[in-house]
Design an enzyme around this catalytic site. Structure first.
Site, PDB file in Angstrom:
ATOM      1  N   ASN A   9       0.870  -1.177   0.000  1.00  0.00           N
ATOM      2  CA  ASN A   9       0.000   0.000   0.000  1.00  0.00           C
ATOM      3  C   ASN A   9       0.908   1.229   0.000  1.00  0.00           C
ATOM      4  O   ASN A   9       1.439   1.606   1.036  1.00  0.00           O
ATOM      5  CB  ASN A   9      -0.907   0.002   1.236  1.00  0.00           C
ATOM      6  CG  ASN A   9      -1.763   1.251   1.311  1.00  0.00           C
ATOM      7  OD1 ASN A   9      -1.864   1.999   0.330  1.00  0.00           O
ATOM      8  ND2 ASN A   9      -2.363   1.501   2.457  1.00  0.00           N
ATOM      9  N   TRP A  10       1.074   1.817  -1.177  1.00  0.00           N
ATOM     10  CA  TRP A  10       1.991   2.963  -1.303  1.00  0.00           C
ATOM     11  C   TRP A  10       1.400   4.244  -0.725  1.00  0.00           C
ATOM     12  O   TRP A  10       2.101   5.245  -0.601  1.00  0.00           O
ATOM     13  CB  TRP A  10       2.341   3.194  -2.772  1.00  0.00           C
ATOM     14  CG  TRP A  10       3.240   2.156  -3.385  1.00  0.00           C
ATOM     15  CD1 TRP A  10       3.769   1.047  -2.773  1.00  0.00           C
ATOM     16  CD2 TRP A  10       3.742   2.151  -4.725  1.00  0.00           C
ATOM     17  NE1 TRP A  10       4.555   0.358  -3.666  1.00  0.00           N
ATOM     18  CE2 TRP A  10       4.562   1.011  -4.869  1.00  0.00           C
ATOM     19  CE3 TRP A  10       3.572   3.002  -5.822  1.00  0.00           C
ATOM     20  CZ2 TRP A  10       5.202   0.703  -6.064  1.00  0.00           C
ATOM     21  CZ3 TRP A  10       4.206   2.688  -7.019  1.00  0.00           C
ATOM     22  CH2 TRP A  10       5.020   1.555  -7.130  1.00  0.00           C
ATOM     23  N   LYS A  11       0.123   4.253  -0.432  1.00  0.00           N
ATOM     24  CA  LYS A  11      -0.573   5.459   0.049  1.00  0.00           C
ATOM     25  C   LYS A  11      -0.300   6.638  -0.900  1.00  0.00           C
ATOM     26  O   LYS A  11      -0.134   6.420  -2.096  1.00  0.00           O
ATOM     27  CB  LYS A  11      -0.158   5.779   1.482  1.00  0.00           C
ATOM     28  CG  LYS A  11      -0.240   4.567   2.403  1.00  0.00           C
ATOM     29  CD  LYS A  11      -0.159   4.937   3.845  1.00  0.00           C
ATOM     30  CE  LYS A  11      -0.049   3.661   4.668  1.00  0.00           C
ATOM     31  NZ  LYS A  11      -0.269   3.891   6.075  1.00  0.00           N
ATOM     32  N   HIS A  97      -9.749   1.282   4.469  1.00  0.00           N
ATOM     33  CA  HIS A  97      -8.491   1.503   5.202  1.00  0.00           C
ATOM     34  C   HIS A  97      -8.776   2.454   6.360  1.00  0.00           C
ATOM     35  O   HIS A  97      -9.608   3.370   6.235  1.00  0.00           O
ATOM     36  CB  HIS A  97      -7.429   2.089   4.260  1.00  0.00           C
ATOM     37  CG  HIS A  97      -6.062   2.075   4.869  1.00  0.00           C
ATOM     38  ND1 HIS A  97      -5.658   3.012   5.791  1.00  0.00           N
ATOM     39  CD2 HIS A  97      -5.025   1.211   4.715  1.00  0.00           C
ATOM     40  CE1 HIS A  97      -4.415   2.725   6.173  1.00  0.00           C
ATOM     41  NE2 HIS A  97      -4.004   1.639   5.532  1.00  0.00           N
ATOM     42  N   GLU A  99      -7.284   4.907   7.435  1.00  0.00           N
ATOM     43  CA  GLU A  99      -7.093   6.337   7.124  1.00  0.00           C
ATOM     44  C   GLU A  99      -8.331   6.895   6.414  1.00  0.00           C
ATOM     45  O   GLU A  99      -8.704   8.048   6.612  1.00  0.00           O
ATOM     46  CB  GLU A  99      -5.827   6.504   6.261  1.00  0.00           C
ATOM     47  CG  GLU A  99      -4.579   6.289   7.109  1.00  0.00           C
ATOM     48  CD  GLU A  99      -3.383   5.727   6.355  1.00  0.00           C
ATOM     49  OE1 GLU A  99      -3.360   5.787   5.118  1.00  0.00           O
ATOM     50  OE2 GLU A  99      -2.463   5.214   7.027  1.00  0.00           O
ATOM     51  N   GLU A 169      -5.956  -4.795  10.438  1.00  0.00           N
ATOM     52  CA  GLU A 169      -4.935  -3.777  10.673  1.00  0.00           C
ATOM     53  C   GLU A 169      -5.248  -3.028  11.967  1.00  0.00           C
ATOM     54  O   GLU A 169      -6.046  -2.073  11.961  1.00  0.00           O
ATOM     55  CB  GLU A 169      -4.912  -2.778   9.516  1.00  0.00           C
ATOM     56  CG  GLU A 169      -4.603  -3.404   8.173  1.00  0.00           C
ATOM     57  CD  GLU A 169      -3.954  -2.401   7.232  1.00  0.00           C
ATOM     58  OE1 GLU A 169      -2.872  -2.687   6.757  1.00  0.00           O
ATOM     59  OE2 GLU A 169      -4.544  -1.318   7.006  1.00  0.00           O
ATOM     60  N   GLY A 175       1.887   2.392  10.724  1.00  0.00           N
ATOM     61  CA  GLY A 175       2.827   3.500  10.565  1.00  0.00           C
ATOM     62  C   GLY A 175       3.473   3.950  11.865  1.00  0.00           C
ATOM     63  O   GLY A 175       4.086   5.011  11.910  1.00  0.00           O
ATOM     64  N   SER A 215       2.920  -2.034  10.433  1.00  0.00           N
ATOM     65  CA  SER A 215       4.377  -2.035  10.626  1.00  0.00           C
ATOM     66  C   SER A 215       5.040  -3.381  10.308  1.00  0.00           C
ATOM     67  O   SER A 215       5.980  -3.790  10.972  1.00  0.00           O
ATOM     68  CB  SER A 215       4.735  -1.578  12.046  1.00  0.00           C
ATOM     69  OG  SER A 215       4.259  -0.263  12.256  1.00  0.00           O
ATOM     70  N   GLY A 236       2.507  -0.978   4.375  1.00  0.00           N
ATOM     71  CA  GLY A 236       2.623   0.426   4.000  1.00  0.00           C
ATOM     72  C   GLY A 236       4.073   0.822   3.802  1.00  0.00           C
ATOM     73  O   GLY A 236       4.686   0.542   2.772  1.00  0.00           O
ATOM     74  N   GLY A 237       4.662   1.444   4.829  1.00  0.00           N
ATOM     75  CA  GLY A 237       6.012   2.013   4.740  1.00  0.00           C
ATOM     76  C   GLY A 237       7.046   1.104   4.092  1.00  0.00           C
ATOM     77  O   GLY A 237       7.794   1.532   3.203  1.00  0.00           O
TER      78      GLY A 237
END
Ligand code: PEP
Length: 253
Positions: A9-11, A97, A99, A169, A175, A215, A236-237
């Site tokens: 997930n590159w956001k 998600h 967010e 999640e 994150g 994470s 993500g990251g």
């Protein structure tokens, strides 16, 4: 089908050139993806077509959108429909998600509509669920996640629900560098699978991929992914660094 999935997930990150380079690097470092595995790239909307081009001749790799609208088309300036995603050969879409839930007030009921339209257009939803820290601290996480499943998924038929990938999640782990322990992940994944079995039967529940997100990195992926009810991760990251994400792909069961 219950695949082992590494989903990036590159956001809202990367320029066109950076995205192009990252895909080139990940693909060149990834040996082969097994029949039982899938690799998914959830890239920002302007790069969907480019990403589809990159994976066109690759086995078991797919592109996902990070969001979609709940309606087919119409006066919704700035939104992206599943019809559009389908027309550029996008095969998955992240729905719900945390967010989106937090910053765009997306409710379980609204997400149910998105799930429906995605399935109508043959796009597989990656449905995110998970609790915030105060809920975990009060011990209410199982009940909270059960309600998310109930309100967004349980109107689906057994045939439909098999098309859905679930991503657990915990919000406190997204994150933050704070990962759920492999025991905490397994406990929640087993809970989700047993809830699905209660609603749809064990045979159906055993066919649904349940990913862990929060994470995940190269150093912890293997331990988490090797839990019996964990079928890979939504990352993500760490998915923004080619070597990290490739190591995460290699950690799949
Ligand atoms: C995510 O965005 O879905 C996620 C899990 O992020 P991170 O891996 O950075 O915690």
């Amino acid at each position: 089908m219950r695949y082992q999935i590494a989903a990036a997930n590159w956001k809202m990150n990367l320029s066109w050139d950076e995205a192009d380079n990252l895909l080139t690097e990940v693909l060149s470092l990834t040996a082969s993806v097994k029949e039982s595995q899938r690799v998914v790239f959830a890239v920002p909307a302007p790069y969907l077509d480019m990403a589809v081009g990159h994976i066109a001749d690759k086995f078991h790799m797919h592109v996902a959108a990070q969001n979609c609208h709940s309606k087919k088309s119409g006066a919704f300036t700035g939104e992206i429909s599943v019809q559009m995603l389908n027309s550029v050969e996008v095969e998955y879409v992240i729905i719900g998600h945390s967010e989106r839930r937090e910053y765009f007030n997306e409710s379980n009921q609204f997400l149910a509509e998105k799930i429906d339209i995605a399935l109508e257009y043959g796009i597989k939803p990656i449905f995110c669920c998970g609790e915030a820290l105060p809920i975990r601290e009060s011990g209410g996480q199982n009940e909270f996640v059960s309600t998310q499943l109930q309100e967004s998924l349980y109107h689906l038929s057994a045939e439909q629900v098999k098309q859905v990938v679930i991503a657990y999640e915990p919000i406190w782990a997204i994150g933050t560098g704070k990962t759920a322990s492999s025991e905490q992940a397994q406990e929640m994944h087993a809970h989700i699978r047993s809830e699905l079995a209660g609603k749809y039967g064990r045979e159906i529940a055993d066919q649904i991929s349940i990913l862990y997100g929060g994470s995940v990195k190269a150093s912890n992926a293997k331990e988490i992914f090797h839990q019996p009810d964990v079928d890979g991760g939504l990352v993500g990251g760490a998915s923004l660094v080619a070597e990290e994400f490739v190591a995460i792909i290699n950690a799949l069961k």
